[in-house]
Design a protein around this motif. Sequence first.
Motif, short mmCIF file in Angstrom:
data_model
loop_
_atom_site.label_atom_id
_atom_site.label_comp_id
_atom_site.label_asym_id
_atom_site.label_seq_id
_atom_site.Cartn_x
_atom_site.Cartn_y
_atom_site.Cartn_z
N ASP A 25 2.18 -8.62 4.18
CA ASP A 25 1.16 -7.69 4.68
C ASP A 25 -0.21 -8.01 4.09
OD1 ASP A 25 3.05 -6.44 6.17
OD2 ASP A 25 3.14 -4.60 4.98
N PRO B 233 -2.50 2.62 8.36
CA PRO B 233 -2.94 1.38 9.02
C PRO B 233 -3.44 1.64 10.43
CG PRO B 233 -0.54 1.42 8.79
CD PRO B 233 -1.06 2.58 8.00
N ILE C 288 1.57 -4.65 10.05
CA ILE C 288 1.26 -3.84 8.86
C ILE C 288 1.42 -2.37 9.25
CG2 ILE C 288 -0.50 -3.27 7.15
CD1 ILE C 288 -1.75 -6.01 7.70
#
Length: 751
Positions: free
Chosen positions: A187, A213, A222
């Motif tokens: 990530d 996110p 992510i």
Amino acid sequence: MSGSDDLPPARKNPFSPMAVARIPDDFQEDLDPADVTIATDATRQAVAHLDSYLEGPADTGTVFAVLGDYGTGKTHLAVRLVQHARRVLDDPTRALYLEATADSFIELYRRFMQRLGREGVRAQVSDYYADIVADSLQSTGLTADTLDWLGSRQLEPQEVVERLGLMESALLRKVQDTLRQVTNNKDFGTALTLLLRPGFEHAVWSWLLGGAPDQVLVERGITTPIDTEVAALEAMGVFALLFGGRRRRFVLALDELDKIFSADKQPQAQTMAAFQTLLQVFAKAGACLVLCGLPEFRAVLPPAVRQRIPYTVTMSGLSHAQVREFIVRAQGGRGLAPFTPETVRYLRDVAGGNTRNVVRLCHRVFRLVDDRARETGDPDTTATDDMVRQAARELFGSLSADDLDGAVRRLLDANGWEYWHNHLLGTGEDSKAEFWVTFPDHDGGCAVLLEGSLLDNDDVTRVMRRLSAVREAEPDAQVVVLVNGVLTDGVAIQLREPLGRDPLVFSERSFAEDFKALVGATGFRAEQDPVSALRQRMDQLSRQQAGIYGFIEQLAEHVDGVRTSSDRQFSAIGRQLNLLVSAAPGRTSPESRLPGEVERLFRDAVDAVEGIVQVDLMLGEAFDFAPPRTQEAVHRRLRTPEFTDAAAKAILIQKAVLAFRAALSEWYRTQADSPDAEDRLEQLCGIYDDIVEFLPLFELDPLFTLPPWSARAGGLVVDANQTTRRNRVHDALRNLSPRVQRAVVKGLHEH
């Protein structure tokens, strides 16, 4: 002299009244000449550990701890270590100081990221990009100068890629692969690479600060925010790898970690394991992590974590010679006067060598000398031991006598011990014990004698007289002398043999455990038969249970009182808030409102004091045709001298804060852009410090034993949350001026 108008002006006091380490936000200014650093074994040891890291192999990291009690100079040393590292590394982004002001690693991580800054993180990622671009150009025949410019960042890698028409997407994929390998985190490898692409900075930075996110990140895999302690610690390790990579060095000093690690609040096992991993990551990344805090911070760590901290620096008190050196240097090298070698030695003993207490005593004694010189007209007036004792009693008071009395009562009740209060053991007044604790099947008992500061031979004589009277009346008595203030080493030595132990000095942090251990030890009999021991334990448990039931009944009465008066309370609170908003200078006026962080510091300070005094609220309710019960509650508080004295001091503190705020608002309006703006700001902070020096926070303690105002509970009922209320007030008011100054200077630099 005939009057105060004829007196010469007071000399500038070279010693800080607060003795708090100044923490510059950018660490780039030169050291403050007034901020004297004295070399001690601890400072030399800490600097040696740092230098060993800075001068050693680039891929070898280290972790060490700096431990010490309050006021021993941990923060001062941590700041100096960071400044030293910045000078050696010649790069301010590679050495950071961070204070753990919260009770979790989540907030600490967010402040860590804010200190790194978006541009600082982006610059580190750009360095990796530049290396990859340079590698790809090695075989293109470009001149060495071009590659040198790229390596020295005279040319940005994006600029080179655009001018030469290189394939940006392929290069960024290499950056992403490199960052994934460096950070060992998919990530972060993806997110950090996106910082190099226009339009993604806001989404990436928001996620790095703990936000959910954005969709553009979710589309790239992510999906998890950095919103747990484990995730926050993992993220800090990622940035240690990022900044310590490429065989470059990175130093991070974490201060006041005892706010996170303590016996009262130990992190969960997962968090502790993540912290252990963080220590391993720093060492692996070739970075240096400095952990600062009270000794209890390291004590609560499990053995597996402690093994990851190979070096420990323990702060110790200043010696007599070091105190003399400090005084001379603080006065610009002009010598020891108005102090003498004898008063310096005594001052050091009274302060126990504690750095903060030494500085504060120096400030107060210097002022006493100056006052005496102005009164007598003798410019050669010198400090005396009497002045040191006067200053110590003014500065280092602890709880009020009533509060300490109540604290001892609560501990005795909680442990189920039988006791008499203010019990006369013999015929004379000297034989009176504030508490006489007795034990079943045990001859004699334990006399608890409460004393103020013990500083000189007169104090020793008084305690010895009391000891003799108690033991003449009760030959088998054990004696615990509880000191509410300062105990000098000389007095402790003289009392050690007749007592069989050192007097116990009250400390809020350790008092309960220390007192319980001392009194409990006096009631233990190894030869007691099992039946008697069982009966004694059952009686003790019965008394403990009775005490718990009494506390529950008291608490229920308090809650009931709050409930029955809630409507009237909300109405009164609304009226008083309106009054406060309209009366407080600059609270709502847009043209005088201060910048956000500065305004918050003042607001927290004013609100914290208002929360414990509530005089406006109480009197407003009294005049609102309140029932007799409310009137009686008002009378009870006003009849209590401890309340009225503490409330008066609290109101003076609140007025000083508001006056400080008004003066700072005027400074913003008329002087913030002037060449000497920061000097004038420093003067304003000094004026505030000199005022509140006469209003120490411990004198507010009687207010914490009272619950928030309500008609029924307005009497002297102990509030179960008094520790929380005390902490809130101390956090808001302690070191207010240095925190305001840092916030103002930071705002000016950003502007």
